[in-house]
Design a protein around this motif. Structure first.
Motif, PDB file in Angstrom:
ATOM      1  N   UNK A 182      30.705  35.666  37.636  1.00 32.09           N
ATOM      2  CA  UNK A 182      30.281  34.386  38.064  1.00 32.09           C
ATOM      3  C   UNK A 182      30.986  34.204  39.488  1.00 32.09           C
ATOM      4  N   UNK A 192      29.188  36.121  42.193  1.00 29.75           N
ATOM      5  CA  UNK A 192      27.757  35.478  42.397  1.00 29.75           C
ATOM      6  C   UNK A 192      27.890  34.292  43.290  1.00 29.75           C
ATOM      7  N   UNK A 236      30.586  35.085  46.905  1.00 30.76           N
ATOM      8  CA  UNK A 236      30.256  35.894  48.025  1.00 30.76           C
ATOM      9  C   UNK A 236      28.962  35.479  48.914  1.00 30.76           C
ATOM     10  N   UNK A 237      27.753  35.151  48.487  1.00 30.07           N
ATOM     11  CA  UNK A 237      26.807  34.721  49.361  1.00 30.07           C
ATOM     12  C   UNK A 237      27.246  33.357  49.897  1.00 30.07           C
ATOM     13  N   UNK A 241      29.845  34.110  52.852  1.00 29.82           N
ATOM     14  CA  UNK A 241      29.191  35.290  53.709  1.00 29.82           C
ATOM     15  C   UNK A 241      28.303  34.170  54.907  1.00 29.82           C
ATOM     16  N   UNK A 242      27.556  33.497  53.724  1.00 26.30           N
ATOM     17  CA  UNK A 242      26.596  32.467  54.676  1.00 26.30           C
ATOM     18  C   UNK A 242      27.438  31.585  55.528  1.00 26.30           C
ATOM     19  N   UNK A 299      30.278  20.443  31.478  1.00 25.06           N
ATOM     20  CA  UNK A 299      30.471  21.870  31.064  1.00 25.06           C
ATOM     21  C   UNK A 299      31.282  22.246  29.907  1.00 25.06           C
ATOM     22  N   UNK A 334      32.074  30.647  32.694  1.00 27.19           N
ATOM     23  CA  UNK A 334      31.370  29.944  33.601  1.00 27.19           C
ATOM     24  C   UNK A 334      32.364  29.036  34.573  1.00 27.19           C
ATOM     25  N   UNK A 352      33.590  29.573  38.270  1.00 27.04           N
ATOM     26  CA  UNK A 352      33.320  28.721  39.497  1.00 27.04           C
ATOM     27  C   UNK A 352      34.737  28.096  40.062  1.00 27.04           C
ATOM     28  N   UNK A 362      20.977  39.604  60.876  1.00 27.40           N
ATOM     29  CA  UNK A 362      20.585  40.414  59.724  1.00 27.40           C
ATOM     30  C   UNK A 362      20.363  41.709  59.860  1.00 27.40           C
ATOM     31  N   UNK A 382      29.808  44.558  57.360  1.00 29.25           N
ATOM     32  CA  UNK A 382      29.779  44.669  55.990  1.00 29.25           C
ATOM     33  C   UNK A 382      31.040  45.238  55.495  1.00 29.25           C
ATOM     34  N   UNK A 388      28.102  33.436  28.883  1.00 24.84           N
ATOM     35  CA  UNK A 388      28.955  32.820  30.001  1.00 24.84           C
ATOM     36  C   UNK A 388      29.538  31.593  29.407  1.00 24.84           C
ATOM     37  N   UNK A 389      29.063  30.908  28.294  1.00 26.85           N
ATOM     38  CA  UNK A 389      29.549  29.599  27.831  1.00 26.85           C
ATOM     39  C   UNK A 389      30.287  29.653  26.655  1.00 26.85           C
TER      40      UNK A 389
END
Lengths: 345, 444
Positions: free
Chosen positions: B235, B238, B241-242, B245-246, B293, B299, B303, B344, B352, B389-390
């Motif tokens: 988690x 996921x 990282x995005x 980096x964004x 949650x 999970x 986070x 890109x 990278x 995950x839960x």
């Protein structure tokens, strides 16, 4: 590149939402509370999980106060079902519970725990009274009819019979239930037996409370954290020091450390069980009656905890260092668990 | 150094300030060389000290923990008696086998081995304590797997109890007086008899890697915590990282330079230094209390750790992006690439390796965290292996903490063993980082 990142992010977000939705129902018991009851509750939980078809309860060690706070937050699957406590629930906590809708609580007493003062086997054995402990550890002590900052630096200054060793005691921090119990059972009791402080109690209750509740801060009493194993290791490395912790740690480390005698009684299993050893306290857990029948297995868990097999005179909890209740008391709480007797203080 | 030694051309131009010529002979030069050697020596010494510390740390953990990878077994002869397993006669019924009293099988086998101990109640309790309290579950598994065992008599290897296991590993000294030992003289005698008969054996401790947590040291394993760590890290990766980096790409390549971006930049740098427990409190307030949650779920843990890791990843990614030479961007623009294509196709691939290094460092940090997880209920005793995950789960460092806090002595070696596994996990993650870096590394 960005498009694949976007996909991953989208999938992750979707997954989060999907899982949050399915997380509503809960089918395992959730327990919070005292770190002293934790080693016993976990053994019961594990056995319960193995011999029944229910899931093994999840147990968090949050401390007695923290546990009761979580417990009293409300009724519903997001709140814990049971809280362990190394002291009895306070009136204020019952009121807090009630205002949050937790009206019915069942109290179960599970046994006793001794608090020991121990030191390395390499050093001399201590034979103490509670008064001597008070004089060694209180921040302020009465000398010649006046309260002064604790002047004692060696045990022998308090009493000639004690070893000529510097006072150095490792103990739990104020957040710990062990500390609360120690203050109540040793410091308060001793203070009440010292004539000067007895007078103070009658004239100024708050000052009296402050005197017996304050441990000295000049480095003779060292707060060593909640980890009792760490205290044991420190005692081994430093034979001059005494440590304050639960009986089960003495029981497990009998080859390295020795428990000090308090008022003529050694901290042994038998002496704590029959009440001769003065520094022992009761251990409890509290059940939220509203959750029984909603979360499966709560009553069966309580039954397992109070059964002869677990909490009886020769139950498996005694192997882990729990001092069992007298048989009649155990039966009483077994019945309370079965009937969900509402606690009224 | 050699440059300094080459003589400078002589002859100052008229009017210029006099050139300070290096003194190239005698004691001065010797002093310079000596200073140089000393400096290198200090460097070497620092590395040696750091290496020694590391060696000491790993060495002491290994010395304490390696014995946990082994478990002592004892052979007992069990009669899978019909009377216990199939009391009502007739065909063997699976349901009946599930609920049979396997404990009595174990106890009968022990009594048969040492008939002299059957009289006194205390003695009998000690005798039953030779084997692990879970020996009956081992028998249950055996019988359920192979119902034809009913009615047979078989030698079975079961685990020794934690105290005798410690004795076998030499952690308990025999020369101490009986009252000071966890193992009594009688138990010592029994152990020696079994040992002489070749009925004691040390085997690789598979359960340490395949079992969930337990309060019985010989049954406890790190599998549950390992799975919990993997789920949580998944988690974290996921999410962080995005997003990281964004954010870095936008701030570095597209964002206008103004007051607002300055403020954001300062805040990100500050966030990287915020104590991790604060993120736990945030998680408690936002994910548990606001979003509702579940508690103790990987999970939520993931986070929270993602929030903690984000600044690290953003900062590392930004410096990696900065390190890409401007000439690459200019060339791409010159050939007509759009800003998106420049980023890109050219900048991001080149950055990278640096981004991955930063990510792995952030992840490794997150892998070792316990403080933020305390607030969201992941510091808990959890036996069942998390399935998703839960599900309630815990993570490796929490498992280490819980074991370190347990009164049972046999957990000492297991704590160290769990630390070794955690270190192994970290080394693995770093190896992956190095590998990925090698793969993506480009030189210009």
């Amino acid at each position: 590149m960005t498009s694949s990142f976007g996909k991953v992010a989208a999938i992750a977000a979707l997954g989060v939402i999907a899982m949050a939705a399915q997380a509503e129902a809960r089918d395992q018991i959730r327990i919070v509370g005292s770190s002293t009851v934790f080693p016993f509750a976990t053994v019961v939980a594990e056995n319960f999980g193995k011999v029944t078809s229910y899931k093994t309860p999840v147990i968090e060690s949050t401390g007695s106060g923290g546990g009761l706070k979580l417990f009293c937050q409300g009724v519903g699957t997001e709140h814990p079902d049971i809280t362990n406590s190394s002291r009895r629930i306070k009136k204020s906590e019952i009121e807090l519970c009630a205002t949050n809708g937790v009206a019915e609580i069942t109290e179960i007493k599970v046994g006793f725990d001794g608090i020991v003062l121990a030191n390395s086997k390499k050093a001399k054995h201590y034979d103490l009274t509670r008064e001597q402990i008070f004089l060694a550890l209180a921040k302020e002590v009465p000398v010649d009819g006046k309260l002064v900052a604790n002047p004692y630096t060696k045990w022998s200054q308090i009493d000639k019979s004690l070893p000529d060793e510097p006072i150095e005691v490792l103990g739990p921090p104020p957040t710990s239930g062990t500390r609360d119990a120690f203050v109540e059972l040793v410091m308060e009791h001793a203070a009440e037996n010292i004539a000067f402080l007895k007078d103070l109690k009658n004239s100024d209750k708050n000052k009296f409370k402050q005197v017996y509740g304050s441990m000295r801060e000049d480095g003779k009493f060292i707060e060593a954290g909640e980890n009792d194993n760490l205290i044991v290791q420190k005692l081994e490395a430093n034979p001059a020091a005494l440590g304050i912790f639960g009986f089960s740690f003495l029981d497990q480390n009998a080859d390295k450390i020795q428990g000090s005698t308090v008022e003529g009684n050694n901290p042994t299993f038998e002496k704590i069980a029959d009440g001769a050893y003065p520094v022992s306290r009761s251990l409890y857990f509290y059940v939220k009656n509203a959750h029984v029948g909603v979360i499966p297995g709560i009553q069966e868990y309580v039954a397992e905890f109070t059964s002869t097999k677990a909490a009886g005179q020769e139950g498996y909890l005694t192997d882990k260092g729990l001092i069992p209740l007298p048989e009649a008391d155990r039966k009483k709480y077994e019945a309370a668990g079965a009937n969900l007797t509402k606690l009224v203080l | 150094m050699t440059d300094a030694a080459t003589p400078t051309p002589v002859g100052p131009s008229p009017g210029a300030s006099p050139i300070r010529r290096p003194v190239l002979s005698g004691p001065h030069l010797r002093r310079r060389y000596a200073a140089e050697r000393r400096f290198r020596l200090y460097g070497l010494a620092s590395i040696a000290v750091a290496g020694l510390m590391l060696l000491l740390l790993v060495g002491s953990i290994w010395q304490k923990g390696h014995s946990a990878f082994w478990q002592t077994y004892v052979e007992i002869t069990v009669t899978f008696s019909e009377g216990v397993l199939n009391p009502d006669g007739g065909p063997v019924d699976h349901h009946e086998l599930e609920r049979a009293d396997y404990l009595s099988l174990v106890r009968d086998a022990l009594k048969e081995q040492f008939p002299e101990a059957t009289g006194d109640r205390r003695l009998r309790r000690q005798l039953y304590g030779i084997v692990s309290t879970n020996a009956d579950f081992a028998l249950r598994r055996m019988v359920l797997d192979d119902p034809s065992l009913v009615g047979q008599r078989r030698p079975v290897w079961v685990k020794l109890s934690d105290d005798l296991d410690s004795l076998a590993k030499g952690h308990i000294r025999r020369d101490l007086p009986e009252s000071d030992r966890r193992v009594s003289d009688i138990e010592l005698g029994w152990y020696d008899v079994l040992d002489k008969a070749g009925r004691i054996e040390s085997r690789f401790n598979v359960d340490l890697f395949t079992a969930g947590d337990s309060r019985e040291p010989v049954e406890a394993g790190i599998y549950g915590a390992l799975i919990g760590s993997i789920l949580t890290m998944t988690i974290t990766l996921l999410v962080s990282f995005p997003v990281g980096v964004m954010a870095a790409v936008y701030l570095e390549e597209f964002a206008p330079r103004n007051r607002l971006t300055d403020v954001i930049e300062v805040n990100i740098n500050n966030l990287a230094a915020v104590p991790s427990i604060v993120f736990g409190l945030l998680g408690l307030a936002v994910f548990l209390n606001f979003f509702g949650l579940p508690r103790s779920a990987p999970l939520v843990g993931g986070l929270v750790l993602a929030l903690m890791t984000l600044p690290t990843i953003i900062i590392a990614s930004r410096s990696a992006l900065k390190a890409v030479p401007p000439s690459i961007r200019e060339a791409a623009f010159g050939l007509g690439a759009s800003p998106l294509q420049v980023v890109t196709h050219h900048v991001l691939p080149l950055a990278m390796p640096g981004i991955l290094t930063g990510t792995i460092i952030g992840m490794a940090q997150a892998l070792g965290e316990t403080a933020p997880l305390l607030m969201i209920g992941m510091v808990a005793f959890i036996v069942d292996i998390p399935q998703g995950f839960t599900d309630p789960a815990t993570v490796l460092p929490v498992q280490i903490y819980l074991w370190a806090d347990s009164p049972e002595r046999a957990f000492v070696e297991r704590t160290s063993a769990a630390i070794l596994v955690l270190l192994g996990f970290l080394v693995l993650m770093n190896a992956v980082a190095v590998l990925l870096r090698k793969r993506f590394e480009r030189r210009w």
